[in-house]
Design a protein around this motif. Structure first.
Motif, PDB file in Angstrom:
ATOM      1  N   GLY A 117      58.942 -34.253  26.837  1.00  0.00           N
ATOM      2  CA  GLY A 117      59.780 -35.280  27.453  1.00  0.00           C
ATOM      3  C   GLY A 117      59.213 -35.706  28.806  1.00  0.00           C
ATOM      4  O   GLY A 117      59.291 -36.881  29.186  1.00  0.00           O
ATOM      5  N   THR A 118      58.658 -34.752  29.532  1.00  0.00           N
ATOM      6  CA  THR A 118      58.036 -35.055  30.822  1.00  0.00           C
ATOM      7  C   THR A 118      56.948 -36.115  30.662  1.00  0.00           C
ATOM      8  O   THR A 118      56.917 -37.125  31.376  1.00  0.00           O
ATOM      9  N   TYR A 144      67.621 -36.096  35.266  1.00  0.00           N
ATOM     10  CA  TYR A 144      66.330 -35.414  35.186  1.00  0.00           C
ATOM     11  C   TYR A 144      65.452 -36.135  34.181  1.00  0.00           C
ATOM     12  O   TYR A 144      65.914 -36.503  33.099  1.00  0.00           O
ATOM     13  N   ASN A 211      71.888 -33.493  32.641  1.00  0.00           N
ATOM     14  CA  ASN A 211      71.208 -32.582  33.549  1.00  0.00           C
ATOM     15  C   ASN A 211      71.939 -32.381  34.871  1.00  0.00           C
ATOM     16  O   ASN A 211      71.392 -31.848  35.828  1.00  0.00           O
ATOM     17  N   ASP A 239      66.251 -42.992  29.136  1.00  0.00           N
ATOM     18  CA  ASP A 239      65.662 -41.693  28.855  1.00  0.00           C
ATOM     19  C   ASP A 239      66.561 -41.022  27.811  1.00  0.00           C
ATOM     20  O   ASP A 239      67.609 -40.458  28.139  1.00  0.00           O
ATOM     21  N   LYS A 267      62.863 -33.396  22.664  1.00  0.00           N
ATOM     22  CA  LYS A 267      63.861 -32.496  22.063  1.00  0.00           C
ATOM     23  C   LYS A 267      64.043 -32.699  20.552  1.00  0.00           C
ATOM     24  O   LYS A 267      63.171 -32.293  19.796  1.00  0.00           O
TER      25      LYS A 267
HETATM   26  C1  LIG Z   1      64.521 -32.217  28.843  1.00  0.00           C
HETATM   27  C2  LIG Z   1      64.480 -33.571  29.447  1.00  0.00           C
HETATM   28  C3  LIG Z   1      63.290 -34.140  29.900  1.00  0.00           C
HETATM   29  C4  LIG Z   1      61.998 -33.374  29.964  1.00  0.00           C
HETATM   30  O1  LIG Z   1      61.556 -32.980  28.722  1.00  0.00           O
HETATM   31  P1  LIG Z   1      60.488 -31.737  28.626  1.00  0.00           P
HETATM   32  O2  LIG Z   1      60.173 -31.679  27.175  1.00  0.00           O
HETATM   33  O3  LIG Z   1      61.230 -30.548  29.150  1.00  0.00           O
HETATM   34  O4  LIG Z   1      59.329 -32.089  29.460  1.00  0.00           O
HETATM   35  C5  LIG Z   1      63.308 -35.451  30.314  1.00  0.00           C
HETATM   36  N1  LIG Z   1      64.450 -36.158  30.315  1.00  0.00           N
HETATM   37  C6  LIG Z   1      65.616 -35.644  29.895  1.00  0.00           C
HETATM   38  C7  LIG Z   1      66.852 -36.491  29.889  1.00  0.00           C
HETATM   39  C8  LIG Z   1      65.684 -34.321  29.475  1.00  0.00           C
HETATM   40  O5  LIG Z   1      66.851 -33.809  29.114  1.00  0.00           O
END
Ligand SMILES: *Cc1c(COP(=O)(O)O)cnc(C)c1O
Length: 427
Positions: A117-118, A144, A211, A239, A267
């Protein structure tokens, strides 16, 4: 002692891994105590190193929406593995998953796979900046978007709208391009646009925030965001790393009827394997390498094992017409029944819920932004609640700022266990 083996494993881990963990929230810093080391997971349950079972409400922070180790997904991964783990070449499988997603998620013509996700969010803002030719972005306090530099920014003091680095190592220069707004406060966003005319490339938002605990958009916040972005020539980035394929197959865009310009995923999309993605309409995706000038790449992007896990998970969800109704109903039951018990105990609280995401805030009637979440978590009642639930075999996210993710494997027996643990809670 309940967590004897975990305790020993944690001591050993800390010698070789910073803080003993590979992602900070796992260290239980905010709730205290020793992190529980897991050794296996199946269906609704986690099993720890001391052979204790827990009803799991984090589900790997969302990916295990079907419950753990679903037999169909397991078999698909095993079969795929026999054909190789990674080739670094294109595969038919990547087109298959891309087509399934593009055909079912609103407003996207193409999708690019990454490994987290990053990466997805980092790439999405680079694309937005490349497309608009502008540098600044707006993000919301408490949202986040992964740990890339542009997002590790906190609100500045007073009237200053640009943020300050939230972590050493993030430069002031980077911080200046990230403007921080208050969630659910559209006037605040409009104001930031007025002070930065022609400079803002995009607004990035968690359409349901997960988050800062679970916080819902209120008073047409998302619709109004879309309008402010449109009026100012900025892109709206949803996001959907948490909400994608969780609120609905089409994510928050489908749930709220709001069209985003760029959407990010993570995710659930990987079914438990490391996958992220970002997607947009053709005109925007044309800016991406190799067709366009905005560079983005990845050695393991579109990895066949990960794609197979993701594709199989999405197909299973898609094939069950009632899938979302069922997990939403489970979540509603938990909300309602937990609320009843806490009310009987006379404990002031607020449960925020959307779809299969929920969280409990103590000592408050309402949480709609980060400050309100902070005021609740500050009381530490959640930490006490967490520890007692854990001791009673219920694994909640180890922080009051996190969302519970309900999986399809949670059934009446697990709900009953959970409610029994809540009944025993002493505060
Ligand atoms: C978990 C998350 C991320 C980051 O994803 P990673 O796979 O941990 O890098 C980004 N945005 C949101 C909304 C998240 O919940």
């Amino acid at each position: 002692m309940l967590y004897q083996r975990s305790s020993a494993l944690f001591d050993e881990a800390q010698k070789y891994i910073p803080g003993g963990v590979n992602s900070p929230v796992r260290a239980f810093k905010s709730v205290g105590g020793v992190p529980v080391f897991m050794k296996s997971a199946k269906g609704a349950y986690l099993t720890d190193a001391d052979d204790r079972n827990y009803v799991d409400y984090i589900n790997s922070w969302g990916p295990a929406i079907l419950g753990h180790t679903h037999p169909v997904v397991l078999e698909a991964i095993q079969k795929q593995a026999e054909h190789g783990f990674s080739y670094g070449t294109p595969t038919e499988l990547e087109t298959e998953i891309a087509k399934l997603i593009v055909d079912n998620v609103p407003n996207i013509d193409q999708i690019r796979m990454v490994s987290s996700g990053t990466e997805a969010c980092m790439s999405a803002i680079r694309l937005a900046r490349g497309f608009t030719g502008r540098d600044k972005i707006i993000k919301f306090d408490g949202c986040y978007h992964g740990h890339s530099d542009s997002f590790l920014i906190k609100a500045g003091s007073g009237a200053a709208t640009f943020g300050n680095p939230n972590s050493p190592g993030v430069t002031k220069g980077t911080a200046q391009d990230t403007l921080i707004a208050t969630y659910n406060d559209i006037e605040n966003v409009a104001d930031i646009f007025r002070h930065n005319q022609g400079e803002i490339a995009a607004v990035i938002v968690e359409p349901v925030a997960g988050n800062m605990g679970c916080v819902l958009p209120e008073n047409n916040f998302l619709q109004n965001l879309k309008k402010v972005c449109q009026d100012n020539g900025a892109l709206l980035i949803f996001d959907e790393v948490m909400t994608g394929f969780r609120l609905a197959f089409g994510g928050a865009q489908e749930t709220f009827g709001v069209d985003a310009d760029i959407v990010t995923f993570g995710k659930v999309i990987g079914g438990g394997m490391p996958v992220g993605a970002f997607a947009a309409r053709q005109e925007i995706m044309d800016y991406l390498a190799p067709n366009g000038p905005v560079y983005q790449a990845g050695t393991l992007s579109g990895n066949p094992l990960a794609m197979r896990a993701g594709l199989t998970t999405l197909e299973l969800i898609k094939s069950d017409k009632d899938f979302y109704n069922k997990i939403n109903k489970t979540t509603e039951t938990l909300d309602f029944e937990i609320g009843k018990i806490l009310n009987e105990k006379g404990l002031k609280h607020r449960i925020n819920r959307k779809g299969s995401m929920m969280s409990i805030f103590f000592e408050t009637n309402k949480v709609s932004n980060f400050q309100e979440a902070y005021d609740s978590v500050y009381t530490c009642i959640f930490n006490n609640f967490f520890q007692q639930m854990l001791a009673n075999g219920i694994y909640l996210p180890p922080s009051g700022y996190e969302t519970w993710f309900i999986s399809a494997a949670i059934q009446d027996a697990e709900i009953d266990k959970t409610l029994e643990a809540v009944r025993r809670f002493e505060f």
